[in-house]
Design a protein around this motif. Sequence first.
Motif, PDB file in Angstrom:
ATOM      1  N   LYS A  62      -6.803  56.096  33.704  1.00 35.61           N
ATOM      2  CA  LYS A  62      -7.964  56.607  32.968  1.00 35.61           C
ATOM      3  C   LYS A  62      -7.537  56.999  31.550  1.00 35.61           C
ATOM      4  O   LYS A  62      -6.359  57.232  31.301  1.00 35.61           O
ATOM      5  CB  LYS A  62      -8.532  57.832  33.693  1.00 35.61           C
ATOM      6  N   GLN A  63      -8.541  57.061  30.652  1.00 37.69           N
ATOM      7  CA  GLN A  63      -8.225  57.386  29.257  1.00 37.69           C
ATOM      8  C   GLN A  63      -9.044  58.595  28.807  1.00 37.69           C
ATOM      9  O   GLN A  63     -10.239  58.678  29.109  1.00 37.69           O
ATOM     10  CB  GLN A  63      -8.527  56.180  28.363  1.00 37.69           C
ATOM     11  N   LEU A  64      -8.395  59.489  28.089  1.00 39.98           N
ATOM     12  CA  LEU A  64      -9.077  60.690  27.599  1.00 39.98           C
ATOM     13  C   LEU A  64     -10.004  60.323  26.453  1.00 39.98           C
ATOM     14  O   LEU A  64      -9.658  59.475  25.625  1.00 39.98           O
ATOM     15  CB  LEU A  64      -8.065  61.720  27.090  1.00 39.98           C
ATOM     16  N   LEU A  67      -8.642  63.189  22.177  1.00 40.86           N
ATOM     17  CA  LEU A  67      -7.177  63.125  22.071  1.00 40.86           C
ATOM     18  C   LEU A  67      -6.581  64.356  21.391  1.00 40.86           C
ATOM     19  O   LEU A  67      -5.373  64.474  21.260  1.00 40.86           O
ATOM     20  CB  LEU A  67      -6.762  61.877  21.283  1.00 40.86           C
ATOM     21  N   PHE A  69      -5.050  67.739  20.948  1.00 40.86           N
ATOM     22  CA  PHE A  69      -4.351  68.756  21.723  1.00 40.86           C
ATOM     23  C   PHE A  69      -3.439  69.484  20.734  1.00 40.86           C
ATOM     24  O   PHE A  69      -2.560  68.885  20.131  1.00 40.86           O
ATOM     25  CB  PHE A  69      -3.525  68.128  22.851  1.00 40.86           C
ATOM     26  N   THR A  70      -3.727  70.749  20.565  1.00 41.91           N
ATOM     27  CA  THR A  70      -3.031  71.492  19.512  1.00 41.91           C
ATOM     28  C   THR A  70      -1.546  71.637  19.814  1.00 41.91           C
ATOM     29  O   THR A  70      -1.166  72.066  20.899  1.00 41.91           O
ATOM     30  CB  THR A  70      -3.644  72.911  19.400  1.00 41.91           C
ATOM     31  N   ILE A  71      -0.751  71.263  18.842  1.00 42.46           N
ATOM     32  CA  ILE A  71       0.696  71.500  18.963  1.00 42.46           C
ATOM     33  C   ILE A  71       0.958  72.918  18.476  1.00 42.46           C
ATOM     34  O   ILE A  71       0.453  73.335  17.434  1.00 42.46           O
ATOM     35  CB  ILE A  71       1.493  70.478  18.127  1.00 42.46           C
ATOM     36  N   ILE A  72       1.715  73.640  19.277  1.00 41.88           N
ATOM     37  CA  ILE A  72       1.946  75.047  18.932  1.00 41.88           C
ATOM     38  C   ILE A  72       3.081  75.140  17.920  1.00 41.88           C
ATOM     39  O   ILE A  72       4.169  74.622  18.154  1.00 41.88           O
ATOM     40  CB  ILE A  72       2.294  75.862  20.199  1.00 41.88           C
ATOM     41  N   LEU A 122       6.998  82.591  30.174  1.00 42.95           N
ATOM     42  CA  LEU A 122       6.324  82.868  31.448  1.00 42.95           C
ATOM     43  C   LEU A 122       7.036  83.974  32.219  1.00 42.95           C
ATOM     44  O   LEU A 122       6.397  84.799  32.867  1.00 42.95           O
ATOM     45  CB  LEU A 122       6.260  81.608  32.300  1.00 42.95           C
ATOM     46  N   ILE A 157      -0.739  80.695  26.252  1.00 43.33           N
ATOM     47  CA  ILE A 157      -0.586  80.806  27.707  1.00 43.33           C
ATOM     48  C   ILE A 157      -1.431  81.954  28.248  1.00 43.33           C
ATOM     49  O   ILE A 157      -2.109  81.806  29.266  1.00 43.33           O
ATOM     50  CB  ILE A 157       0.906  80.958  28.077  1.00 43.33           C
TER      51      ILE A 157
ATOM     52  N   ARG B 381       2.605  63.936  26.627  1.00 43.78           N
ATOM     53  CA  ARG B 381       2.390  65.370  26.450  1.00 43.78           C
ATOM     54  C   ARG B 381       1.205  65.823  27.284  1.00 43.78           C
ATOM     55  O   ARG B 381       0.559  65.002  27.933  1.00 43.78           O
ATOM     56  CB  ARG B 381       2.155  65.695  24.984  1.00 43.78           C
ATOM     57  N   LEU B 382       0.929  67.105  27.229  1.00 42.61           N
ATOM     58  CA  LEU B 382      -0.218  67.621  27.971  1.00 42.61           C
ATOM     59  C   LEU B 382      -1.506  67.189  27.268  1.00 42.61           C
ATOM     60  O   LEU B 382      -1.560  67.166  26.042  1.00 42.61           O
ATOM     61  CB  LEU B 382      -0.186  69.138  28.016  1.00 42.61           C
ATOM     62  N   GLY B 383      -2.479  66.847  28.072  1.00 39.93           N
ATOM     63  CA  GLY B 383      -3.792  66.567  27.518  1.00 39.93           C
ATOM     64  C   GLY B 383      -4.795  67.351  28.330  1.00 39.93           C
ATOM     65  O   GLY B 383      -4.444  67.927  29.372  1.00 39.93           O
ATOM     66  N   GLU B 384      -6.027  67.412  27.862  1.00 43.13           N
ATOM     67  CA  GLU B 384      -7.036  68.169  28.605  1.00 43.13           C
ATOM     68  C   GLU B 384      -8.172  67.261  29.018  1.00 43.13           C
ATOM     69  O   GLU B 384      -8.805  66.629  28.176  1.00 43.13           O
ATOM     70  CB  GLU B 384      -7.562  69.320  27.746  1.00 43.13           C
ATOM     71  N   ASP B 385      -8.383  67.205  30.344  1.00 37.53           N
ATOM     72  CA  ASP B 385      -9.515  66.456  30.866  1.00 37.53           C
ATOM     73  C   ASP B 385     -10.457  67.487  31.486  1.00 37.53           C
ATOM     74  O   ASP B 385     -10.235  67.945  32.597  1.00 37.53           O
ATOM     75  CB  ASP B 385      -9.038  65.445  31.916  1.00 37.53           C
ATOM     76  N   GLU B 387     -11.489  70.857  32.396  1.00 34.69           N
ATOM     77  CA  GLU B 387     -10.764  72.126  32.492  1.00 34.69           C
ATOM     78  C   GLU B 387      -9.345  71.932  32.999  1.00 34.69           C
ATOM     79  O   GLU B 387      -8.613  72.889  33.208  1.00 34.69           O
ATOM     80  CB  GLU B 387     -11.526  73.074  33.425  1.00 34.69           C
ATOM     81  N   PHE B 389      -5.439  70.229  33.002  1.00 37.14           N
ATOM     82  CA  PHE B 389      -4.384  69.589  32.226  1.00 37.14           C
ATOM     83  C   PHE B 389      -4.030  68.270  32.881  1.00 37.14           C
ATOM     84  O   PHE B 389      -4.064  68.153  34.115  1.00 37.14           O
ATOM     85  CB  PHE B 389      -3.125  70.457  32.211  1.00 37.14           C
ATOM     86  N   VAL B 390      -3.671  67.276  32.056  1.00 36.82           N
ATOM     87  CA  VAL B 390      -3.195  65.990  32.578  1.00 36.82           C
ATOM     88  C   VAL B 390      -1.985  65.573  31.739  1.00 36.82           C
ATOM     89  O   VAL B 390      -1.685  66.186  30.722  1.00 36.82           O
ATOM     90  CB  VAL B 390      -4.298  64.902  32.482  1.00 36.82           C
ATOM     91  N   GLY B 396      -3.956  58.200  24.825  1.00 36.02           N
ATOM     92  CA  GLY B 396      -4.872  58.994  25.637  1.00 36.02           C
ATOM     93  C   GLY B 396      -4.939  58.561  27.091  1.00 36.02           C
ATOM     94  O   GLY B 396      -5.672  59.147  27.892  1.00 36.02           O
ATOM     95  N   TYR B 398      -3.883  58.544  30.834  1.00 32.87           N
ATOM     96  CA  TYR B 398      -3.287  59.703  31.493  1.00 32.87           C
ATOM     97  C   TYR B 398      -3.156  59.554  33.008  1.00 32.87           C
ATOM     98  O   TYR B 398      -3.819  58.727  33.634  1.00 32.87           O
ATOM     99  CB  TYR B 398      -4.072  60.969  31.162  1.00 32.87           C
ATOM    100  N   GLU B 400      -3.171  62.187  36.424  1.00 32.07           N
ATOM    101  CA  GLU B 400      -3.452  63.559  36.846  1.00 32.07           C
ATOM    102  C   GLU B 400      -2.185  64.147  37.456  1.00 32.07           C
ATOM    103  O   GLU B 400      -1.335  63.408  37.958  1.00 32.07           O
ATOM    104  CB  GLU B 400      -4.565  63.567  37.893  1.00 32.07           C
ATOM    105  N   GLU B 408       0.911  77.536  37.085  1.00 34.86           N
ATOM    106  CA  GLU B 408       2.080  78.251  36.558  1.00 34.86           C
ATOM    107  C   GLU B 408       3.114  77.260  35.993  1.00 34.86           C
ATOM    108  O   GLU B 408       3.693  77.481  34.937  1.00 34.86           O
ATOM    109  CB  GLU B 408       2.679  79.072  37.707  1.00 34.86           C
ATOM    110  N   LEU B 411       1.864  75.657  32.799  1.00 31.06           N
ATOM    111  CA  LEU B 411       2.004  76.547  31.646  1.00 31.06           C
ATOM    112  C   LEU B 411       3.451  76.594  31.165  1.00 31.06           C
ATOM    113  O   LEU B 411       3.718  76.688  29.970  1.00 31.06           O
ATOM    114  CB  LEU B 411       1.519  77.961  32.003  1.00 31.06           C
ATOM    115  N   LEU B 414       3.895  73.647  29.148  1.00 33.15           N
ATOM    116  CA  LEU B 414       3.283  73.866  27.835  1.00 33.15           C
ATOM    117  C   LEU B 414       4.216  74.696  26.954  1.00 33.15           C
ATOM    118  O   LEU B 414       4.420  74.394  25.779  1.00 33.15           O
ATOM    119  CB  LEU B 414       1.935  74.581  28.006  1.00 33.15           C
ATOM    120  N   GLY B 419       3.330  71.773  23.581  1.00 26.00           N
ATOM    121  CA  GLY B 419       2.179  70.871  23.476  1.00 26.00           C
ATOM    122  C   GLY B 419       2.493  69.585  22.749  1.00 26.00           C
ATOM    123  O   GLY B 419       1.610  68.758  22.504  1.00 26.00           O
TER     124      GLY B 419
END
Lengths: 531, 447
Positions: A62-64, A67, A69-72, A122, A157, B381-385, B387, B389-390, B396, B398, B400, B408, B411, B414, B419
């Motif tokens: 699947k594709q988002l 795209l 996603f904030t880099i911290i 964490l 977080i 990297r992490l993406g958001e689908d 609510e 994370f993927v 893009g 991904y 799951e 946990e 995070l 992350l 990110g």
Amino acid sequence: MNGWDEILSCALIGTDKKPVNITLLPDSVVALLAQKSDDNSTIALRSAAVLSFYNNVGVMPKQLKNLDFTIIKETQIVANDLLMLLFKEIELANYYEKENLLHLWLNCLIQREEIVQANAVLNVINTTEKLLVSQANGKKVLRAKMAKVLGETGKRILSLRRSNVNEVEEVENVWLEGKPEQRRCFFAGLRNDDPQKAMELLEKDWSMESVVFKKSLLEIISAPSDDELAFIEMLYQNEFAFKEKEKKTEIECRWVIARILLHSAKSKLYKTIATSLLDYIPKEKKGLLSKIVGGKKLKLILPEQIDSFFNPTFFQTTFGVTANNQNSAIFPTDVTYFFSELIALVPTFLWTKMFNCSAKDVFTYFLEDKQFKVLLQGVSKSSLINVVHENVKFSKSNDSILALLATENPQFFFDLTGFLSPQQFEQFVSENNLFTEVQVLTQFPKEAGVWSLAFSKQMMHQNYKHNVELQQSIYEVMTQIMTMHLATETKQTIDELFLKDDDSDYKQRWIENVYIPINRAITVKERLNSL
Amino acid sequence: LKFTEPQIQTLAPDDASFKAGKGLASKSKWLLSHYNGRVLWGEIKGSGSKPYYTQIDVQDVAFKCSCPSRKFPCKHGIGLMLLWASDPAVTEMETEPSWVQEWMYKRVSKSEKVTETKIHSEEEQEKLDKSKQKRADDRIAGVENGVTELSLVLKDIIRTGILTLPQKDRSFFENLAARMVDAKANGLAAWVRRLGNINYAQENSVWQNEALEILGRLFLLTESFSNLATFNGEWQQSIKNLLGWSQSGKELLADDTTEIIKDTWIILGQETTDLDDIVTQRTWLLGVSTNRTALVLNFGTRFSPLDITAVSGSIIEAGVVFFPGVWKQRAVIKQTKSTLDYLSKLPQFIPSIIALNLHINKILRVFPFATDIPICIENIRLGEDGECFVLADKEGFYFEFSPSFVLEKQLNFLAISAGDFCSIAGIVCDNKILPLGIFQNQKYLLL
């Protein structure tokens, strides 16, 4: 789909009812099925086996759609390995020493304006969250410190961990946007740091606040400045002056205001009440009384029936005191009830001036005089003990606290020792030999830092001496207090005690419960200081 | 090799032991604590008059402690390792005390014995072969019975409709699984349990597809076994393994003809499951130069603890031998030469999610029963689908996350990756991914 839906629809209700229509399946599967002469159920199972494999290998990922996603990006310096190693040591500490060590470690990071390493974020959050703290607002304070050292990674977080979202929510302008508790804390802080600005803020926004919040703000104010006093007198005469119809909170506000005004000798209310009370001092003995030192002859003659001063209307309109005496077991008459309310409101210095005696004499009179004693569950006790306690707690006057602690039963007032200066505190504990009195020791204010070296050494010796008789739970609390306040120079003393020739089980208990944690605390403190 | 705290945590038998071990990771609790190139040892005061003697073989990881604990490693072993990991006060000492020497001597001689094979006379050998053949025939007959019964049940379910599955009592699946275990077809029992463990309360389309897929797979397995004779040797072995035939690591190690793959192996991660009092530990390895992946299985019971051969997250120079099979994964570590702190060379990464998909498909085409496929992928990297994370790539696309990669852990991912795009190792199962570790600065960090 590739025939899967057909197989599923047959499988759901059963091939007895709906055999698979193989013409709906892909040719390759049909060709495969044609090689066998299967019954309906076998055809369905064979097709499911083949098609589930097809589904697994033949589908694109699947594709988002979004795209982004904030880099911290961190802007602060990241703590070095030594600091992070210290955190690991703190994690290993017993629960009763961890809180203090964590405070020290967080303070150090905050002071250095550094943030924790990303891979420990964490762990720091979890350690803080799971910690059993000693004080009601301890977790809040710890969380606030933690939020400062987590950097952008930590903020992200925390925002994703739903349970914490509200707790560490940062508001740009707390006074305008914050929650009531945040605004209250902000005002209290501002009043300490910049009283002028706090007053301006109060006057500017007062009319827009709710009565409940107004009450909470008034409760912060003690020892008012001249400006505050003028503002509060104005409130007393206008907004919170007695009205025929008023809300419960408005009456309570009048009580809070009356207490503030009475604690200021400059206020009109103080002067009026001081004058009125003179009527209850026996006149003929007044001259003689002033010469008696020790106050044993102090006397107030309270009326047997309600009069123009001790009466429900006056107390309600003037002080916001509820007209009904709801505790006739403690206050047998309405007059004694109103008198107790007065004790709660009137400062100690009013009585000392009026009787021309010391605060200790005043307290001895209120707590020991027969006319104020009641028999409760077979024990004779002063009916004024709680109100005296509350009053001194409000005034936080060191003289009053020391005077109260010098009365016959100081144990009722141990919680007030937290308002003493560190020197006064140490002196009180030493003079009364309260080195193992947890109720007192826990009151030493955290922000006051460390005990003097002499006091720290005394504490260590006394703790070692009483090792045998102390309960484990008390022992743990004592260690927690000592890890917080012992001077680091005490290390030599604990090492000497450690080497002392004593093979008993109690020595082992001391080593495990006192020596090891304190040694660790001192080491952590020393290492933090040396960084 | 000094273990890191997350690595030590993976070695602990449970959280309580790790916590108790943490409590002992203080220099003052230990009467002595030393290490040298091959072993770490310490003495700690226990409840008796004598201290407990704790020792850890740090090369070929193993533990021994004189305490009475049944846990393995015990809290003392964990505490000593944590102490060594965090406190420079554990000093180096070349000379080992006699109790350490004795244990290490036994370990070395035992490992040498493993490679020795007993020579039998011709008569003895014939007898042994006969009894082996009989056991094999009995096993085949037992499994055949199980397969026949299961085939009937599968047909019954599909004949009457899978809509009846949610109404079936849990004991239906448990009893069927137990009968498969009795028939020595543990592999089938596991799939039957999986069928019973489906959450039938979830959305219809989800459980119905899941149930039909499992029924299809079970059918494929039973059919494969029925046609066993038509397959070549490697296929026969793989099918037997899937049904529950065990393979002997000792025999494999003793077989000199087996090829040893020598490489720098990264211990990608471990997973421990506990079923019917048998603890199964799965350890995934990746050879940096050969790009081979391997799965080392360890089994333990209440009375015989897991033999710890590899520490999650560590990097070892070792020889690995593989069991025969269509998709050779299961393996045994034969020789561990040394352990490394850094990777001098990085493994070959899969460049994108599309490439990952192709990689998985390639393996499935070779062996459709393949599950838990170890992979290394970069530029993700992490993406958001919604609510969730993927794991997404630059385009893009991904995957799951597997349910065991809990919030946990996400995070933590992350925090470590900030990110940004990074390279990770993980396991792909049922089109979901379980990240195991992240590559950063020539190091492999566990997630």
